[in-house]
Design an enzyme around this catalytic site. Sequence first.
Site, mmCIF file in Angstrom:
data_model
loop_
_atom_site.group_PDB
_atom_site.id
_atom_site.type_symbol
_atom_site.label_atom_id
_atom_site.label_comp_id
_atom_site.label_asym_id
_atom_site.label_seq_id
_atom_site.Cartn_x
_atom_site.Cartn_y
_atom_site.Cartn_z
ATOM 1 N N GLY A 16 0.807 -1.228 0.000
ATOM 2 C CA GLY A 16 0.000 0.000 0.000
ATOM 3 C C GLY A 16 0.837 1.273 0.000
ATOM 4 O O GLY A 16 0.593 2.175 -0.814
ATOM 5 N N VAL A 89 -4.792 -4.894 2.275
ATOM 6 C CA VAL A 89 -4.587 -5.440 3.624
ATOM 7 C C VAL A 89 -3.935 -6.812 3.497
ATOM 8 O O VAL A 89 -3.904 -7.409 2.414
ATOM 9 C CB VAL A 89 -5.914 -5.548 4.428
ATOM 10 N N PRO A 92 -2.851 -13.356 5.101
ATOM 11 C CA PRO A 92 -1.909 -14.428 5.471
ATOM 12 C C PRO A 92 -2.536 -15.821 5.364
ATOM 13 O O PRO A 92 -3.741 -15.943 5.110
ATOM 14 C CB PRO A 92 -1.587 -14.099 6.938
ATOM 15 N N SER A 130 -4.657 -6.643 -2.706
ATOM 16 C CA SER A 130 -4.131 -7.809 -1.985
ATOM 17 C C SER A 130 -4.176 -9.025 -2.903
ATOM 18 O O SER A 130 -4.992 -9.087 -3.826
ATOM 19 C CB SER A 130 -4.994 -8.145 -0.766
ATOM 20 N N GLU A 160 -0.870 -6.889 -7.383
ATOM 21 C CA GLU A 160 0.415 -6.185 -7.394
ATOM 22 C C GLU A 160 1.554 -7.178 -7.656
ATOM 23 O O GLU A 160 1.644 -8.192 -6.993
ATOM 24 C CB GLU A 160 0.622 -5.481 -6.041
ATOM 25 N N LEU A 162 4.881 -6.141 -7.726
ATOM 26 C CA LEU A 162 6.183 -5.582 -7.327
ATOM 27 C C LEU A 162 6.982 -6.603 -6.508
ATOM 28 O O LEU A 162 6.408 -7.478 -5.860
ATOM 29 C CB LEU A 162 6.001 -4.303 -6.501
ATOM 30 N N ALA A 222 1.615 -16.491 -10.986
ATOM 31 C CA ALA A 222 2.912 -15.834 -11.190
ATOM 32 C C ALA A 222 3.851 -16.192 -10.040
ATOM 33 O O ALA A 222 5.000 -16.590 -10.261
ATOM 34 C CB ALA A 222 2.729 -14.317 -11.272
ATOM 35 N N ALA A 224 3.640 -18.748 -8.035
ATOM 36 C CA ALA A 224 3.920 -20.191 -8.055
ATOM 37 C C ALA A 224 5.014 -20.506 -9.080
ATOM 38 O O ALA A 224 5.934 -21.275 -8.804
ATOM 39 C CB ALA A 224 2.643 -20.973 -8.370
ATOM 40 N N CYS A 275 5.174 -13.863 0.499
ATOM 41 C CA CYS A 275 4.180 -14.256 -0.517
ATOM 42 C C CYS A 275 4.314 -15.662 -1.088
ATOM 43 O O CYS A 275 3.310 -16.364 -1.217
ATOM 44 C CB CYS A 275 4.214 -13.254 -1.666
HETATM 45 N N1 LIG Z 1 4.901 -7.713 0.156
HETATM 46 C C1 LIG Z 1 4.946 -7.939 -1.132
HETATM 47 O O1 LIG Z 1 6.022 -7.952 -1.733
HETATM 48 C C2 LIG Z 1 3.686 -8.156 -1.917
HETATM 49 C C3 LIG Z 1 3.748 -8.098 -3.312
HETATM 50 C C4 LIG Z 1 2.585 -8.281 -4.038
HETATM 51 C C5 LIG Z 1 1.393 -8.536 -3.377
HETATM 52 N N2 LIG Z 1 1.347 -8.606 -2.028
HETATM 53 C C6 LIG Z 1 0.055 -8.826 -1.376
HETATM 54 O O2 LIG Z 1 -0.434 -7.568 -0.934
HETATM 55 C C7 LIG Z 1 -1.163 -7.730 0.303
HETATM 56 C C8 LIG Z 1 -0.546 -6.842 1.365
HETATM 57 O O3 LIG Z 1 0.791 -7.262 1.568
HETATM 58 P P1 LIG Z 1 1.814 -6.396 2.423
HETATM 59 O O4 LIG Z 1 3.141 -7.078 2.288
HETATM 60 O O5 LIG Z 1 1.666 -4.961 2.068
HETATM 61 O O6 LIG Z 1 1.221 -6.650 3.886
HETATM 62 P P2 LIG Z 1 1.524 -5.800 5.215
HETATM 63 O O7 LIG Z 1 1.249 -6.720 6.336
HETATM 64 O O8 LIG Z 1 2.842 -5.139 5.095
HETATM 65 O O9 LIG Z 1 0.424 -4.646 5.198
HETATM 66 C C9 LIG Z 1 -0.933 -4.853 5.360
HETATM 67 C C10 LIG Z 1 -1.480 -3.716 6.211
HETATM 68 O O10 LIG Z 1 -2.910 -3.800 6.252
HETATM 69 C C11 LIG Z 1 -3.328 -3.309 7.513
HETATM 70 N N3 LIG Z 1 -4.699 -3.733 7.800
HETATM 71 C C12 LIG Z 1 -5.171 -4.964 8.074
HETATM 72 N N4 LIG Z 1 -6.509 -4.934 8.273
HETATM 73 C C13 LIG Z 1 -6.888 -3.630 8.100
HETATM 74 C C14 LIG Z 1 -8.139 -2.954 8.161
HETATM 75 N N5 LIG Z 1 -9.272 -3.601 8.420
HETATM 76 N N6 LIG Z 1 -8.156 -1.620 7.936
HETATM 77 C C15 LIG Z 1 -7.015 -0.952 7.668
HETATM 78 N N7 LIG Z 1 -5.808 -1.523 7.601
HETATM 79 C C16 LIG Z 1 -5.746 -2.861 7.801
HETATM 80 C C17 LIG Z 1 -2.297 -3.877 8.477
HETATM 81 O O11 LIG Z 1 -2.276 -3.166 9.683
HETATM 82 C C18 LIG Z 1 -1.006 -3.749 7.665
HETATM 83 O O12 LIG Z 1 -0.328 -2.527 7.953
HETATM 84 C C19 LIG Z 1 -1.126 -9.212 0.626
HETATM 85 O O13 LIG Z 1 -2.279 -9.810 0.114
HETATM 86 C C20 LIG Z 1 0.098 -9.705 -0.146
HETATM 87 O O14 LIG Z 1 -0.011 -11.058 -0.488
HETATM 88 C C21 LIG Z 1 2.481 -8.392 -1.276
#
Ligand SMILES: NC(=O)c1ccc[n+]([C@@H]2O[C@H](COP(=O)([O-])OP(=O)(O)OC[C@H]3O[C@@H](n4cnc5c(N)ncnc54)[C@H](O)[C@@H]3O)[C@@H](O)[C@H]2O)c1
Length: 458
Positions: A16, A89, A92, A130, A160, A162, A222, A224, A275
Amino acid sequence: MAFEKNILCIGAGYVGGPTMAMVAAKCPRYRVVVVDIDKDKIKAWNSSHLPIFEPGLDELVHQTRGKNLFFSAEIEKNIQEAQIIFVSVNTPTKTFGQGAGRAADLQYWEKTARQILANSKDAKVVVEKSTLPVRTASAMERILNENHKHIRFEVVSNPEFLAEGTAIRDLEFPDRVLVGSRETPGGLKARKEVVEIFLNWVPGEKILESNIWSSELSKLVANAFLAQRVSSINSISALCEKTEADVDEVAGAIGMDSRIGPKFLKASVGFGGSCFKKDILNLVYICESYGLEKVARYWESVVEINEWQENRFVQNMLVNLFNTVAGKRIALFGFAFKADTGDTRESPAIYVAQGLLAEQAEVVITDPKALKNARRDLKNFKKGLTFEPDPYKAARNAHAVAVLTEWDVYKDLDYKRIFKSMIQPAFIFDGRNILDRKKLYDLGFNVFAVGKAPLKHF
Ligand SMILES: NC(=O)c1ccc[n+]([C@@H]2O[C@H](COP(=O)([O-])OP(=O)(O)OC[C@H]3O[C@@H](n4cnc5c(N)ncnc54)[C@H](O)[C@@H]3O)[C@@H](O)[C@H]2O)c1
């Protein structure tokens, strides 16, 4: 100044924060707000110490924050004001009930959807950022649209892609942006609105449009496929060690075949990150739920090989350190799951540290960016564990060094100095194949790399 659009992102994490900083930088006409339930995280996003480390992120946030990018803990008000809401969000792996250990835990997602519904007075586009199981949009649409408010929400999927460590470059110059929606007039209109955001900086031919299920599934597939390449080369690394073939030479030879390609063929201690494992297990669970047992087992083996590789690394250390590490100081160079990030989620270093601690080794962990997270990951271990920012101090009086993250800084250390400060015979286990083995061997080290014959002095 009146903004053309109000964009909201719920979830100020690794996805985000950087994603919305890029949207704000590239679209000065939009007002972009990022909200989170974690107030400390929002405070950090508004400070000079951002909650995550990512090369280029500080500059990007500095350029936009307070102008058209805002971080806020006021979720309800911001939902009301937004026309387009990205939801990033966390999703997990479920730890309880049906599908525990495999299925995605969608409680945060569902809570967010209900919160959007409760605080909306007009129609909105809700974007799945997400990573979600295929067909989640259908549940989301039902939660959002079976309401008494007579408001219509359109759900769009925009996964996403990235990679942490290169997130800013990936966001600025993406290989592709995927936007999926329902193929109804409302769905297509919402899809167009999301596409328009990216057209501010991404060339049109890189923006792929698809049906919503393809978009949701593509993200899982992707990850996988990427993880599968790592497990494939890691499985071959074990064979190389038995046969005196060199895994880097094998990877080089196969990677020049344009049908295979050179990327993601680096043998290592294993893949980590939040991920890969979670998304594959989710894919496995989905396949099982559709009765596709063979497909499920096929993908599950990618995770199994990864766990086997991590375990193999620890076993190799143990065997070569004369079958005991009890009381021996062992320095772990790197704890992040990859270079250029402070993220340690699912890092192989966690597994290696735990394995060595279980054998009563004295483990010293060093990392340029991940020590805070490492402390949290290993908080249950009270004995035998030290955290040391300086790699030279970490290696002093150690029996062995294990390189677990491919940070550039570890390539250029003064290994002569390190060798002299260690207990002899000194061992180095390069879990990322980044060091010059021959040079280290000539300095006196016993050198073990992944997928290569060991260089030993006895
Ligand atoms: N980290 C990566 O490299 C990456 C890359 C592509 C996709 N994703 C996907 O993106 C999603 C987020 O991953 P991330 O790494 O940013 O996770 P993260 O845990 O860093 O961030 C998620 C955030 O969401 C917040 N949150 C949870 N419930 C909430 C609510 N009800 N209201 C407001 N905020 C809330 C949490 O407090 C947390 O700060 C996941 O589904 C992940 O699989 C992650």
